[in-house]
Motif scaffolding. Structure first.
Motif, short mmCIF file in Angstrom:
data_model
loop_
_atom_site.label_atom_id
_atom_site.label_comp_id
_atom_site.label_asym_id
_atom_site.label_seq_id
_atom_site.Cartn_x
_atom_site.Cartn_y
_atom_site.Cartn_z
N LEU A 42 0.86 -1.19 0.00
CA LEU A 42 0.00 0.00 0.00
C LEU A 42 0.89 1.24 0.00
O LEU A 42 1.92 1.26 0.68
CB LEU A 42 -0.89 0.02 1.25
CG LEU A 42 -1.91 -1.11 1.38
CD1 LEU A 42 -2.69 -0.97 2.68
CD2 LEU A 42 -2.89 -1.10 0.21
N ASN A 43 0.49 2.27 -0.75
CA ASN A 43 1.30 3.48 -0.73
C ASN A 43 0.95 4.32 0.51
O ASN A 43 0.06 3.96 1.27
CB ASN A 43 1.17 4.26 -2.04
CG ASN A 43 -0.23 4.82 -2.24
OD1 ASN A 43 -0.91 5.18 -1.28
ND2 ASN A 43 -0.66 4.89 -3.49
N HIS B 203 -6.83 4.01 4.89
CA HIS B 203 -7.54 2.79 5.29
C HIS B 203 -7.14 2.26 6.65
O HIS B 203 -7.88 1.50 7.26
CB HIS B 203 -7.33 1.70 4.23
CG HIS B 203 -7.88 2.07 2.89
ND1 HIS B 203 -9.23 2.11 2.64
CD2 HIS B 203 -7.27 2.48 1.76
CE1 HIS B 203 -9.42 2.50 1.40
NE2 HIS B 203 -8.25 2.73 0.84
N VAL B 204 -5.95 2.60 7.11
CA VAL B 204 -5.49 2.03 8.38
C VAL B 204 -5.29 3.11 9.44
O VAL B 204 -5.79 2.99 10.56
CB VAL B 204 -4.16 1.25 8.17
CG1 VAL B 204 -3.63 0.73 9.50
CG2 VAL B 204 -4.38 0.10 7.19
N GLN C 45 -2.69 5.47 0.79
CA GLN C 45 -3.60 4.34 1.03
C GLN C 45 -3.51 3.86 2.47
O GLN C 45 -4.52 3.56 3.11
CB GLN C 45 -3.27 3.18 0.08
CG GLN C 45 -3.70 3.44 -1.35
CD GLN C 45 -3.20 2.37 -2.31
OE1 GLN C 45 -2.10 1.83 -2.13
NE2 GLN C 45 -3.99 2.07 -3.33
#
Lengths: 241, 239
Positions: free
Chosen positions: B149-150, B157-158, B153
């Motif tokens: 994941l970049n 998302h996290v 991202q």
């Protein structure tokens, strides 16, 4: 598959890696042992560039990944990593932990990703936990899910950073069993671990690191444990065995 | 004591139910809610942007030499100065400067107040979000990156979902502060709840009923907000 040339890593004045060279072929299972602070984890974290090496080159499938302007995310996709502290995403349930990266990296469609997730969950007998959140699971369950999360991306190599060190003793077995199963299926693995039994049973090659260097390396793990050649290896093994 | 109470009730009646006096409070309250709500939205969005800029700068340590690094360094400098200036000067002065200098050609009092309080709150929210983001486990960020994941991202998302949960308590405080702070809107002639009460006092020469009524309304709303945030916190923690 992986080649490391003259790798150095400093943290400020502290020289953690001092001229590490190694080459790992596809399908190898390499276990790295050594006292804490010897640079094992740093070496592993340099391989997928979670740490930026101070100098030296790393090649992954003949491509130099330490060059600037390389698409790191594309490289990391192909190298799974399993951490000591599991590091499941605590805001997501198990299924979403598994499918997040394949979806966001456009590797799988949603349905394919879920199918793959359930296949892997079934393999580790945790399909009934698909909707559970990480904190509702035991350490052993979390670590096994972390392992299949890495598998979701279909990586070419898996890096394990002391995968059983944070587990209660009774959960170590289930994680090692899964790792053994992966090894038998032909996965290329680099494992930093203190589990000597696992090393003997699974590794085709063992490396001993001390003070930022690979001191000794052997393609015969049993022999390595019985007849270590270097004094430093002997001292270390006499303490841990 | 009973006599005083009776006197207060009588005053209360005469103040609010003479003509349409009560409308000063009702309309003022509407303005107060409106200003708070829209200022909150501006503060939220702008605050997140400021926080992400500062955290990204700290995480990525960009170089001035490449274009995107230059931009991020520049944005970070601007964000730092912005937060320092906003937190270092009184909101009243900011409101007066906005009204009399920066937005002098803007002929819409509520909008001036919304922009001022929104941009003010953003600086505080940025600091709240920043601490919330930094409290997310470093290991989970690394796990996200290790899967390919970049940076954005992994943020989206996290990190940010967890950051929201981390800063909910502080965030609730900021909303309550913002709501009460709008009571200085009278400085630019905007008739909010406080100013409405003030006008009633001048009109009726009775101070207690309007002020107490206004205070009561603020209190009830704050009480409601506290419960709302407690509720959200509990739901989030169970999710």
């Amino acid at each position: 598959m992986l080649k490391v040339n003259k790798l150095y890593k400093d943290f400020g004045d502290l020289k953690v890696l001092k001229n590490v060279n190694l080459e790992i072929k596809s399908g190898e299972k390499v276990v790295v042992v050594g006292p804490s602070g010897s640079g094992k984890s740093t070496l592993l974290r340099c391989l997928n560039l979670l740490e930026q090496p101070t100098s030296g080159e790393i090649f992954f499938e003949d491509q130099e990944i330490t060059k600037p302007k390389i698409d790191l995310n594309l490289i990391r996709e192909q190298m799974g990593m399993v951490f000591q502290q599991f590091n499941l995403f605590s805001n997501l349930n198990v299924l979403d932990n598994l499918i997040l990266a394949p979806l966001k990296r456009d590797k799988l469609k949603k349905q394919e990703a879920e199918e793959r997730a359930y296949n892997l969950l079934n393999r580790i007998d945790l399909a009934d936990k698909a909707n559970a959140y990480p904190r509702q699971l035991s350490g052993g369950q979390q670590q096994r899910i972390a392992i299949i999360r890495a598998m979701m991306m279909d990586p070419k190599v898996l890096l394990f950073d002391e995968p059983t060190s944070a587990l209660d003793p009774e959960m170590v077995g289930e994680v090692l069993d899964l790792m053994t199963e992966l090894a038998e299926s032909g996965m290329t693995m680099i494992v930093v671990s203190h589990e000597m039994g696992f090393a003997k049973q699974v590794a085709n090659r063992i490396m001993f690191m001390d003070e930022g260097q690979i001191v000794e390396e052997s393609y015969n793990p049993a022999d390595f444990f019985e007849n270590p050649k270097e004094i430093r290896t002997q001292q270390f093994l006499s303490k841990v065995l | 004591m009973p006599m005083l109470t009776a006197k207060f009730l009588e005053d209360f009646q005469s103040v609010f139910f003479t003509g349409e006096n009560w409308k000063y409070l009702a309309n003022g309250f509407k303005i107060t809610i409106q200003v708070t709500f829209f200022a909150f939205l501006i503060g939220l969005v702008f605050g997140i942007i400021l926080a992400v800029i500062r955290v990204a700068h700290k995480d990525l340590k960009p170089s001035w030499r490449n274009p995107s690094g230059f931009l991020l360094n520049l944005l970070n400098k601007i964000a730092n100065i912005y937060i320092t200036v906003i937190r270092g000067t009184p909101t009243t002065i900011q409101l007066l400067i906005m009204f009399n200098v920066i937005l002098i050609s803007l002929d819409n009092l509520p909008l001036v107040a919304i922009l001022t309080f929104g941009l003010n709150s953003a600086a505080y929210m940025a600091e709240i979000f920043r601490s919330g983001i930094q409290a997310v486990s470093k290991g989970e960020k690394e796990a996200a990156r290790s899967l390919g994941l970049n940076y954005l991202q992994s943020m989206r998302h996290v990190v940010l979902p967890q950051a929201f949960r981390n800063c909910l308590p502080a965030f609730g405080n900021e909303v309550i502060t913002l709501f009460k702070e709008t009571s200085i809107s009278g400085f630019i002639g905007l008739i909010d709840l406080t100013r409405g009460a003030n006008i009633l006092v001048s009109n009726t020469f009775k101070a207690a009923p309007p002020y107490f009524a206004a205070a009561m309304i603020y209190l009830i709303v704050v009480y409601g907000l506290e419960h709302l945030f407690n509720f959200i916190e509990k739901r989030y923690l169970h999710a």
